[in-house]
Write an enzyme that holds these catalytic residues in place. Structure first.
Site, PDB file in Angstrom:
ATOM      1  N   HIS A   1     -18.038  33.291   4.515  1.00 34.74           N
ATOM      2  CA  HIS A   1     -19.101  33.103   5.506  1.00 34.74           C
ATOM      3  C   HIS A   1     -18.725  33.876   6.776  1.00 34.74           C
ATOM      4  O   HIS A   1     -17.546  33.966   7.130  1.00 34.74           O
ATOM      5  CB  HIS A   1     -19.264  31.614   5.811  1.00 34.74           C
TER       6      HIS A   1
ATOM      7  N   GLY B   1     -28.501  30.892  13.025  1.00 38.62           N
ATOM      8  CA  GLY B   1     -28.623  29.932  14.128  1.00 38.62           C
ATOM      9  C   GLY B   1     -29.377  30.455  15.331  1.00 38.62           C
ATOM     10  O   GLY B   1     -29.333  29.853  16.403  1.00 38.62           O
TER      11      GLY B   1
ATOM     12  N   GLU C   1     -18.877  33.062   9.732  1.00 41.05           N
ATOM     13  CA  GLU C   1     -18.131  32.249  10.701  1.00 41.05           C
ATOM     14  C   GLU C   1     -16.642  32.190  10.339  1.00 41.05           C
ATOM     15  O   GLU C   1     -15.806  31.925  11.200  1.00 41.05           O
ATOM     16  CB  GLU C   1     -18.757  30.847  10.791  1.00 41.05           C
TER      17      GLU C   1
ATOM     18  N   SER D   1     -31.494  31.430   9.650  1.00 36.86           N
ATOM     19  CA  SER D   1     -32.727  30.884  10.225  1.00 36.86           C
ATOM     20  C   SER D   1     -33.836  30.669   9.197  1.00 36.86           C
ATOM     21  O   SER D   1     -35.010  30.904   9.490  1.00 36.86           O
ATOM     22  CB  SER D   1     -33.217  31.773  11.383  1.00 36.86           C
TER      23      SER D   1
ATOM     24  N   GLY E   1     -28.616  26.674   6.884  1.00 35.45           N
ATOM     25  CA  GLY E   1     -27.718  25.968   7.788  1.00 35.45           C
ATOM     26  C   GLY E   1     -28.424  24.803   8.449  1.00 35.45           C
ATOM     27  O   GLY E   1     -28.633  23.747   7.839  1.00 35.45           O
ATOM     28  N   GLY E   2     -28.868  24.989   9.687  1.00 32.41           N
ATOM     29  CA  GLY E   2     -29.438  23.911  10.501  1.00 32.41           C
ATOM     30  C   GLY E   2     -30.503  23.089   9.789  1.00 32.41           C
ATOM     31  O   GLY E   2     -30.507  21.854   9.866  1.00 32.41           O
TER      32      GLY E   2
ATOM     33  N   GLU F   1     -26.435  37.168   4.623  1.00 29.76           N
ATOM     34  CA  GLU F   1     -26.678  36.467   5.878  1.00 29.76           C
ATOM     35  C   GLU F   1     -26.412  37.421   7.044  1.00 29.76           C
ATOM     36  O   GLU F   1     -25.243  37.581   7.460  1.00 29.76           O
ATOM     37  CB  GLU F   1     -25.752  35.251   6.004  1.00 29.76           C
TER      38      GLU F   1
ATOM     39  N   ASN G   1     -25.770  24.461   3.799  1.00 31.07           N
ATOM     40  CA  ASN G   1     -24.432  24.558   4.374  1.00 31.07           C
ATOM     41  C   ASN G   1     -24.411  23.680   5.624  1.00 31.07           C
ATOM     42  O   ASN G   1     -24.964  24.054   6.654  1.00 31.07           O
ATOM     43  CB  ASN G   1     -24.140  26.028   4.727  1.00 31.07           C
ATOM     44  N   TRP G   2     -23.779  22.534   5.502  1.00 34.20           N
ATOM     45  CA  TRP G   2     -23.781  21.581   6.624  1.00 34.20           C
ATOM     46  C   TRP G   2     -22.823  21.997   7.733  1.00 34.20           C
ATOM     47  O   TRP G   2     -22.793  21.392   8.796  1.00 34.20           O
ATOM     48  CB  TRP G   2     -23.433  20.169   6.120  1.00 34.20           C
ATOM     49  N   LYS G   3     -21.995  23.008   7.485  1.00 28.08           N
ATOM     50  CA  LYS G   3     -21.006  23.449   8.476  1.00 28.08           C
ATOM     51  C   LYS G   3     -20.230  22.236   9.006  1.00 28.08           C
ATOM     52  O   LYS G   3     -19.962  21.319   8.224  1.00 28.08           O
ATOM     53  CB  LYS G   3     -21.694  24.253   9.590  1.00 28.08           C
TER      54      LYS G   3
HETATM   55  P1  13P Z   1     -28.920  28.750   9.973  1.00 30.28           P
HETATM   56  O1  13P Z   1     -29.862  28.399   8.831  1.00 30.28           O
HETATM   57  O2  13P Z   1     -28.656  27.573  10.874  1.00 30.28           O
HETATM   58  O3  13P Z   1     -29.354  29.980  10.682  1.00 30.28           O
HETATM   59  O4  13P Z   1     -27.487  29.066   9.305  1.00 30.28           O
HETATM   60  C1  13P Z   1     -27.422  29.960   8.249  1.00 30.28           C
HETATM   61  C2  13P Z   1     -26.069  29.923   7.676  1.00 30.28           C
HETATM   62  O5  13P Z   1     -25.108  30.356   8.275  1.00 30.28           O
HETATM   63  C3  13P Z   1     -25.920  29.298   6.344  1.00 30.28           C
HETATM   64  O6  13P Z   1     -24.673  29.559   5.802  1.00 30.28           O
END
Ligand code: 13P
Length: 247
Positions: free
Chosen positions: A95, A171, A97, A210, A231-232, A165, A11-13
């Site tokens: 998600h 994050g 977010e 994470s 994510g990251g 999640e 997920n590149w956000k």
């Molecule tokens: P991180 O891997 O950066 O913690 O993000 C997880 C996430 O929200 C994937 O959708």
């Protein structure tokens, strides 16, 4: 029923410009002989170009969100039909977010899942508790409640994935213990089987929050963990490929 094929989704956000297509190509190059399904979910404006760049590669493209209507007067929004038209095969929905930042309720997420199905997209539906909910001993109740209310009955014969999640793990570099992940994934599985019978046994339950090259192998071999939503660490080809290879 055989275990679902592991799914590793990045997920590149809100990260990625045209130049990032090279990173996606580098990811695809490393996925030639890997066993999991690999998905990249870039920002919506990159979906079409990434789908074209990776058209013959073993990497699928997903969206990060979609509106619940197919079209209409919704300034700034993107529909599931548009994502599918641009080359996406999957879409992340619900998600945290989006649930937190845009007040998306389970009811809204369920409507978005229906829109994804109408467009022929495979939904990855996210669920997860906040730190306060975990501290209050309510994590299982909150998450299984989200699973029950966010997944409409229409999924009964359609492929989908659930991503667990924990909000406090996103994050932050923090992760639940393996025992906590297994406890939650087993509870999600039970809810899926209760709702969808045998079909619910075959759908992968991803862990997200994470996930990094140094913890991926341990997390991915945990009971009922059918992949990861990253994510990251999905933004850098070498890190993401290390996670793919751990599956
Ligand atoms: P991180 O891997 O950066 O913690 O993000 C997880 C996430 O929200 C994937 O959708």
């Amino acid at each position: 029923m055989s275990a679902p094929v592991p799914l590793i989704a990045g997920n590149w956000k809100m990260h990625g410009l045209s130049a990032s297509l090279d990173e996606a190509r580098a990811i695809a190059l490393g996925c030639k002989d890997v066993s999991p399904r690999v998905v990249i979910c870039p920002p919506s404006v990159l979906v079409h170009r990434m789908a074209q760049a990776l058209a013959n590669e073993p990497v699928e493209i997903g969206g990060q969100d979609a509106h619940w209507d197919d079209f209409g007067a919704f300034t700034g929004d993107v529909s599931a039909a548009m994502l599918a038209d641009a080359g996406a095969r999957l879409v992340i929905l619900g998600h945290s977010e989006r649930r937190t930042g845009y007040r998306e309720t389970d009811e809204i997420v369920a409507k978005k899942v229906l829109a994804a199905l109408r467009a022929g997209l495979e939904p990855i539906v996210c669920v997860g508790e906040t730190l306060d909910e975990r501290k209050a001993g309510r994590a299982l109740e909150v998450v299984t409640g989200q699973v029950r209310a966010s997944l409409p009955a229409e999924l009964a014969d359609k492929p989908f994935a659930v991503a667990y999640e924990p909000v406090w793990a996103i994050g932050t570099g923090l992760t639940p213990t393996i025992a906590e992940i297994e406890e939650m994934h087993r509870a999600i599985r039970a809810s899926l089987v209760e709702k969808f019978g045998d079909h619910g046994r075959g759908m992968p339950i991803l862990y997200g929050g994470s996930v990094k090259p140094n913890n991926a192998a341990e997390i991915l071999k945990a009971d009922e963990v059918g992949g990861a939503l990253v994510g990251g660490a999905s933004l850098k080809a070498s890190d993401f490929l290390a996670i793919v290879q751990a599956a």
